[in-house]
Design a protein around this motif. Structure first.
Motif, PDB file in Angstrom:
ATOM      1  N   GLN A  30      82.821  13.657  34.040  1.00 33.65           N
ATOM      2  CA  GLN A  30      82.458  12.262  34.286  1.00 33.65           C
ATOM      3  C   GLN A  30      83.694  11.402  34.501  1.00 33.65           C
ATOM      4  N   ILE A  31      84.765  11.694  33.773  1.00 32.95           N
ATOM      5  CA  ILE A  31      86.028  10.973  33.951  1.00 32.95           C
ATOM      6  C   ILE A  31      86.555  11.204  35.366  1.00 32.95           C
ATOM      7  N   GLU A  32      86.521  12.441  35.813  1.00 35.08           N
ATOM      8  CA  GLU A  32      86.968  12.753  37.181  1.00 35.08           C
ATOM      9  C   GLU A  32      86.125  12.006  38.218  1.00 35.08           C
ATOM     10  N   ALA A  33      84.813  11.979  37.992  1.00 31.28           N
ATOM     11  CA  ALA A  33      83.921  11.272  38.926  1.00 31.28           C
ATOM     12  C   ALA A  33      84.240   9.778  38.950  1.00 31.28           C
ATOM     13  N   CYS A  34      84.494   9.209  37.789  1.00 20.05           N
ATOM     14  CA  CYS A  34      84.848   7.785  37.720  1.00 20.05           C
ATOM     15  C   CYS A  34      86.161   7.510  38.468  1.00 20.05           C
ATOM     16  N   LEU A  35      87.141   8.368  38.254  1.00 19.54           N
ATOM     17  CA  LEU A  35      88.427   8.181  38.926  1.00 19.54           C
ATOM     18  C   LEU A  35      88.268   8.243  40.442  1.00 19.54           C
ATOM     19  N   GLU A  36      87.421   9.146  40.917  1.00 14.84           N
ATOM     20  CA  GLU A  36      87.164   9.233  42.365  1.00 14.84           C
ATOM     21  C   GLU A  36      86.490   7.960  42.872  1.00 14.84           C
ATOM     22  N   HIS A  58      83.723   7.218  28.674  1.00 16.07           N
ATOM     23  CA  HIS A  58      83.871   8.679  28.668  1.00 16.07           C
ATOM     24  C   HIS A  58      85.203   9.103  28.050  1.00 16.07           C
ATOM     25  N   GLN A  59      86.256   8.331  28.266  1.00 15.16           N
ATOM     26  CA  GLN A  59      87.544   8.645  27.639  1.00 15.16           C
ATOM     27  C   GLN A  59      87.446   8.530  26.122  1.00 15.16           C
ATOM     28  N   GLN A  60      86.777   7.474  25.649  1.00 15.64           N
ATOM     29  CA  GLN A  60      86.624   7.291  24.202  1.00 15.64           C
ATOM     30  C   GLN A  60      85.761   8.385  23.597  1.00 15.64           C
ATOM     31  N   ARG A  61      84.682   8.718  24.265  1.00 11.78           N
ATOM     32  CA  ARG A  61      83.781   9.760  23.747  1.00 11.78           C
ATOM     33  C   ARG A  61      84.484  11.114  23.720  1.00 11.78           C
ATOM     34  N   LEU A  65      85.047  13.546  20.492  1.00 14.44           N
ATOM     35  CA  LEU A  65      84.612  14.943  20.454  1.00 14.44           C
ATOM     36  C   LEU A  65      85.768  15.889  20.184  1.00 14.44           C
ATOM     37  N   GLU A  66      86.941  15.530  20.644  1.00 17.88           N
ATOM     38  CA  GLU A  66      88.112  16.383  20.430  1.00 17.88           C
ATOM     39  C   GLU A  66      88.804  16.079  19.103  1.00 17.88           C
ATOM     40  N   GLY A  67      88.284  15.083  18.382  1.00 19.49           N
ATOM     41  CA  GLY A  67      88.816  14.768  17.070  1.00 19.49           C
ATOM     42  C   GLY A  67      90.170  14.107  17.093  1.00 19.49           C
ATOM     43  N   ARG A  68      90.431  13.360  18.159  1.00 25.46           N
ATOM     44  CA  ARG A  68      91.727  12.659  18.228  1.00 25.46           C
ATOM     45  C   ARG A  68      91.603  11.266  17.692  1.00 25.46           C
TER      46      ARG A  68
END
Length: 68
Positions: A30-36, A58-61, A65-68
């Motif tokens: 989704q991040i890639e799609a947004c950037l496009e 999507h970046q925040q989510r 999910l990655e626990g950062r």
């Protein structure tokens, strides 16, 4: 197909879609799609704000999910 079987299929599809939406891979896509979309020369100011908001979500989510 009976209505109950059709409904069951829809529910199964929704559960699968929800589980995919909770995966890091889905958010990366989704991040890639947004950037496009943000590269589009015909993007309006309203569209720019909308896609930037989607990107941020999507970046925040993904970070959650990655626990950062």
């Amino acid at each position: 197909m009976s209505a109950s079987l059709e409904l069951k299929g829809i529910c199964c599809s929704m559960v699968k879609a929800k589980s995919e939406a909770e995966s890091p891979e889905w958010h990366r896509a989704q991040i890639e799609a947004c950037l496009e979309r943000l590269k589009s020369p015909s993007l309006t100011e309203e569209g720019l704000e909308l896609w930037e908001g989607y990107l941020l979500h999507h970046q925040q989510r993904l970070k959650q999910l990655e626990g950062r």
